[in-house]
Write an enzyme that holds these catalytic residues in place. Structure first.
Site, PDB file in Angstrom:
ATOM      1  N   ARG A 178     -52.251  83.902 -42.116  1.00 52.15           N
ATOM      2  CA  ARG A 178     -53.464  83.496 -42.825  1.00 52.15           C
ATOM      3  C   ARG A 178     -53.159  83.165 -44.288  1.00 52.15           C
ATOM      4  O   ARG A 178     -53.768  82.263 -44.863  1.00 52.15           O
ATOM      5  CB  ARG A 178     -54.527  84.603 -42.716  1.00 52.15           C
ATOM      6  CG  ARG A 178     -55.910  84.110 -43.106  1.00 52.15           C
ATOM      7  CD  ARG A 178     -56.976  85.176 -42.878  1.00 52.15           C
ATOM      8  NE  ARG A 178     -56.880  86.265 -43.837  1.00 52.15           N
ATOM      9  CZ  ARG A 178     -57.891  87.101 -44.122  1.00 52.15           C
ATOM     10  NH1 ARG A 178     -59.050  86.981 -43.505  1.00 52.15           N
ATOM     11  NH2 ARG A 178     -57.738  88.058 -44.997  1.00 52.15           N
ATOM     12  N   GLU A 199     -60.344  89.585 -32.420  1.00 52.54           N
ATOM     13  CA  GLU A 199     -59.083  88.867 -32.219  1.00 52.54           C
ATOM     14  C   GLU A 199     -57.888  89.781 -32.481  1.00 52.54           C
ATOM     15  O   GLU A 199     -56.857  89.656 -31.837  1.00 52.54           O
ATOM     16  CB  GLU A 199     -59.036  87.645 -33.155  1.00 52.54           C
ATOM     17  CG  GLU A 199     -57.743  86.843 -33.066  1.00 52.54           C
ATOM     18  CD  GLU A 199     -57.730  85.610 -33.945  1.00 52.54           C
ATOM     19  OE1 GLU A 199     -58.664  85.466 -34.772  1.00 52.54           O
ATOM     20  OE2 GLU A 199     -56.798  84.793 -33.819  1.00 52.54           O
ATOM     21  N   HIS A 209     -62.110  84.259 -28.834  1.00 52.37           N
ATOM     22  CA  HIS A 209     -61.014  85.219 -28.625  1.00 52.37           C
ATOM     23  C   HIS A 209     -61.460  86.414 -27.763  1.00 52.37           C
ATOM     24  O   HIS A 209     -61.029  86.534 -26.643  1.00 52.37           O
ATOM     25  CB  HIS A 209     -60.373  85.714 -29.934  1.00 52.37           C
ATOM     26  CG  HIS A 209     -59.901  84.604 -30.820  1.00 52.37           C
ATOM     27  ND1 HIS A 209     -58.975  83.671 -30.403  1.00 52.37           N
ATOM     28  CD2 HIS A 209     -60.242  84.236 -32.098  1.00 52.37           C
ATOM     29  CE1 HIS A 209     -58.759  82.793 -31.385  1.00 52.37           C
ATOM     30  NE2 HIS A 209     -59.510  83.112 -32.417  1.00 52.37           N
ATOM     31  N   ASP A 252     -57.822  75.776 -31.022  1.00 53.90           N
ATOM     32  CA  ASP A 252     -57.853  76.631 -32.208  1.00 53.90           C
ATOM     33  C   ASP A 252     -56.966  76.141 -33.365  1.00 53.90           C
ATOM     34  O   ASP A 252     -57.331  75.238 -34.086  1.00 53.90           O
ATOM     35  CB  ASP A 252     -57.519  78.070 -31.797  1.00 53.90           C
ATOM     36  CG  ASP A 252     -57.855  79.102 -32.870  1.00 53.90           C
ATOM     37  OD1 ASP A 252     -58.392  78.705 -33.916  1.00 53.90           O
ATOM     38  OD2 ASP A 252     -57.584  80.299 -32.664  1.00 53.90           O
TER      39      ASP A 252
HETATM   40 ZN   LIG Z   1     -60.545  80.079 -34.862  1.00 51.56          ZN
END
Ligand SMILES: [Zn+2]
Length: 452
Positions: free
Chosen positions: A81, A234, A268, A319
């Site tokens: 991320r 997730e 997810h 995704d």
């Molecule tokens: Zn996503």
């Protein structure tokens, strides 16, 4: 009116040959089994309903491959991320459109004919709204227009940095809205897609970590009858943080505190206890699985077998767009379950059923529900969205019926795709998008600038 005749087609009742299709205004006006070829354009090959892609962040296509070098310690979703936040920091509206068009083109070439774009990049690089707050939603709509992709646009509501109202970080400043500015964004997004053929706008509260409970209700109410998508459960850390915040696991909390029904798509839903599995199935919501991305990010493995046994619905999404392939997502889903259960053909529902067909048809129905459009079937009233496989492909040439789908999903993959129609118009021929050269050149130019 476009009048087609399909050599072979997968209809809701099963395989059929010489199927006449009348297309009017992008939708199937009539289906004629055993039609005469006279006056009809022949579509050779094996025609499937196009698969909906129920979850994507198109801009992430541009960072595919940039987070595959080992860091100092414990690489995870959270370190990935950080790379993502750095990558999006410099994207201009033109870049967003160029990358989105490239991703959508690859989706069409990869067997997806409709997309739910979970769109959370809203503001400029400093976190200030553009003059038109829906500027970047408009860029997604423009990419759909250029590529021919069927669009469900899901502007994302993202208000806080973590559970319980933690302040957003600098990396999140391009995503942030309050309920009032989100309402304006949603109005703007609805205006931006008004010129597209059959587009839908839904809402997407980003996740329980990014939205306070009181705002969740307000945002969901803005959907009307439209789709509601949310990222949920997730990551193990997300489950732990949710337990610390509320005393409940994320899916259990959501089922208790939100009106989860068939409008909803739970993206997810990786980490579930048995009660949560049953709760999702009973709610009628779709589980939005993104098996290739979940494997790439090391998220974990969905409770696929129990979810199927409970009668749950699912669809698939690309995704992060690390690899774009409709058959590839279905294959990865089945393979994740084989590894988990040390068994084969685990997602087919009964003896004698083809796993490829079972996966494909369930993902068609679930995907269509999640996108909130009449898609996912070669039947009157549905959009004329088709994926035509090459019947002469070496993996398909000597088989027929359900074996075609098994060969497509498990063996040949997207290489078997010849032609793709959206709304009755061919957008991919011989496996290549009709505007590939232009879209590719613009993407390469944008990436060369972004990655200097
Ligand atoms: Zn996503």
């Amino acid at each position: 009116m476009r009048r087609l005749i399909l050599d072979h087609a997968l209809l809701p009742g099963g395989w059929a040959s010489n199927v006449g299709i009348d297309v009017e205004s992008g939708a199937i006006a009539a289906v004629h089994p055993e039609a005469s070829p006279d006056g009809r354009e022949r579509i050779a090959g094996i025609t499937l309903p196009g698969l909906p892609n129920l979850h994507s962040h198109t801009f992430q296509r541009g960072m595919a491959g940039l987070a595959e070098t080992r860091g100092p310690e414990g690489d995870s979703f959270w370190t990935w991320r950080q790379v993502m936040y750095r990558f999006l920091g410099s994207l201009t509206p033109d870049d967003v459109e160029a990358v989105a068009a490239f991703a959508m083109m690859e989706m069409l070439e990869g067997g997806f004919t409709a997309l739910a774009e979970f769109h959370y990049l809203h503001h400029d690089a400093q976190g200030r709204p553009f003059g038109d707050i829906a500027e970047l939603s408009g860029r997604i709509a423009a990419a759909a227009q250029e590529t021919g992709m069927g669009l469900t646009l899901l502007p994302v509501f993202y208000a806080q940095g973590g559970f319980g109202g933690a302040a957003p970080t600098e990396g999140q400043r391009r995503f942030i809205n309050d309920v009032e500015s989100y309402a304006r964004l949603l109005d703007g997004a609805r205006r931006e897609v008004a010129g597209l053929d059959d587009a839908v706008v839904g809402v997407a509260p980003h996740s329980l970590r990014a939205v306070l409970p009181e705002s969740l209700g307000e945002v969901v109410a803005m959907a009307g009858e439209g789709p509601v998508h949310i990222h949920i459960a997730e990551q193990v850390k997300e489950v732990e943080d949710c337990l610390a915040w509320s005393g409940q696991r994320p899916v259990a909390w959501l089922l208790d505190h939100a009106p989860v029904d068939r409008r909803w798509c739970l993206i997810h839903a990786t980490h579930l206890d048995p009660q949560e599995v049953k709760g999702i199935a009973a709610s009628g919501a779709v589980a939005g699985l993104c098996p290739i991305t979940e494997a790439n990010l090391g998220d974990g493995i969905f409770e696929g077998v129990d979810h199927r046994a409970a009668g749950g619905r699912f669809g698939v999404g690309s995704d992060s767009n690390i690899e774009i392939s409709a058959p590839g997502e279905l294959k990865q889903f089945e393979y994740s379950q084989r590894l988990k259960h040390r068994a084969r053909n685990v997602l087919a529902e009964r003896e004698g059923q083809s796993t490829g067909r079972s996966l494909y048809e369930t993902a068609l129905t679930g995907g269509a529900q999640a996108l909130g459009r009449r898609i996912g079937a070669i039947a009157e009233g549905h959009r004329a969205d088709f994926v035509v496989l090459d019947a002469d492909h070496p993996d398909l040439a000597a088989v027929s019926g359900d074996r075609w789908l098994d060969a497509y999903v498990f063996v040949a993959g997207r290489a078997a795709i010849d032609t793709v129609f959206v709304a009755g118009k061919p957008v991919v021929r011989n496996g290549r998008h009709v505007s590939r050269d232009t879209i590719r050149a613009r993407y390469v130019q944008a990436m060369a600038r972004i990655l200097v």
